[in-house]
Design a protein around this motif. Structure first.
Motif, mmCIF file in Angstrom:
data_model
loop_
_atom_site.group_PDB
_atom_site.id
_atom_site.type_symbol
_atom_site.label_atom_id
_atom_site.label_comp_id
_atom_site.label_asym_id
_atom_site.label_seq_id
_atom_site.Cartn_x
_atom_site.Cartn_y
_atom_site.Cartn_z
ATOM 1 N N LEU A 3 -4.205 -10.533 14.281
ATOM 2 C CA LEU A 3 -5.166 -11.180 13.384
ATOM 3 C C LEU A 3 -4.932 -10.757 11.930
ATOM 4 N N GLY A 4 -4.578 -9.508 11.725
ATOM 5 C CA GLY A 4 -4.246 -9.038 10.379
ATOM 6 C C GLY A 4 -3.021 -9.742 9.837
ATOM 7 N N ALA A 5 -2.022 -9.952 10.702
ATOM 8 C CA ALA A 5 -0.803 -10.655 10.277
ATOM 9 C C ALA A 5 -1.097 -12.116 9.949
ATOM 10 N N LEU A 39 1.121 -6.666 2.724
ATOM 11 C CA LEU A 39 0.626 -5.359 3.170
ATOM 12 C C LEU A 39 -0.877 -5.217 2.951
ATOM 13 N N ALA A 40 -1.353 -5.599 1.782
ATOM 14 C CA ALA A 40 -2.779 -5.476 1.487
ATOM 15 C C ALA A 40 -3.601 -6.419 2.366
ATOM 16 N N THR A 60 -7.534 -6.637 6.291
ATOM 17 C CA THR A 60 -8.108 -7.508 7.317
ATOM 18 C C THR A 60 -8.150 -6.804 8.663
ATOM 19 N N ALA A 61 -7.070 -6.153 9.035
ATOM 20 C CA ALA A 61 -7.040 -5.432 10.308
ATOM 21 C C ALA A 61 -8.044 -4.288 10.306
ATOM 22 N N ALA A 64 -13.061 -2.255 12.493
ATOM 23 C CA ALA A 64 -14.284 -1.511 12.199
ATOM 24 C C ALA A 64 -15.553 -2.291 12.522
ATOM 25 N N LEU A 65 -15.412 -3.517 13.018
ATOM 26 C CA LEU A 65 -16.602 -4.309 13.352
ATOM 27 C C LEU A 65 -17.408 -3.605 14.437
#
Length: 171
Positions: free
Chosen positions: A73-75, A47-48, A53-54, A59-60
């Motif tokens: 990408l977060g996964a 989860l963290a 990461t996501a 936010a980029l």
């Protein structure tokens, strides 16, 4: 900051909160025991890792990726984080430790008389065992003044020992 970034930050924060609870609660939150791949620490790390990461990717500045790609990408980033959490918690759970010292380990240990040992009575000695200094009641065949170096010859109980003079020339 968009709503997706905030949502992903919340997911990451929930992961960190779950990790904190698992550290404080120990085995209360384990799903399938210590030998399982699916532990609360691994779920918290997923989860963290996923959430933060996501959130970072969404936010980029100047990058406008679709929500599905950001989540993918977060996964992907959560996998190595989960593996490290699994590896570290497994090693911490299976860490070899020394046996707890007991009174039989006292026999043969050197010590120092802290409180004078009188004839037919008890005094106190300080002995190092398991890296710790312990103070024990001590009995001796002869009176021994404080500061004398002794050797433990017997341990009749967990809190008392019988001692003798270690080396007459040293004292």
């Amino acid at each position: 900051m968009g709503w997706t970034t905030v949502l992903f930050i919340i997911v990451g924060a929930v992961g960190l909160g779950l990790l904190a609870l698992s550290m404080l609660g120990g085995e209360l939150f384990d799903f399938d025991g210590a030998d399982s791949v699916l532990s609360i620490e691994v779920v918290a790390a997923v989860l963290a890792g996923f959430g933060f990461t996501a959130a970072f990717i969404s936010a980029l500045p100047g990058v406008d990726l679709p929500l599905a790609l950001v989540a993918a990408l977060g996964a992907i980033a959560a996998v190595p984080v989960a593996y490290l959490a699994w590896l570290l918690t497994g090693r911490a759970r299976n860490m070899p430790t020394d046996a707890t010292p007991n009174r039989t380990d006292l026999v043969g240990r050197p010590g120092v008389v802290v409180t004078e040992i009188r004839a037919g009575g008890y005094g106190e000695v300080r002995v190092r065992i398991g890296g710790q200094q312990v103070k024990l009641n001590a009995l001796a065949d002869e009176p021994l003044p404080a500061g004398v170096h002794v050797l433990v010859v017997e341990a009749p109980s967990d809190t008392s020992v019988k001692v003798r003079l270690a080396d007459p020339e040293r004292n």
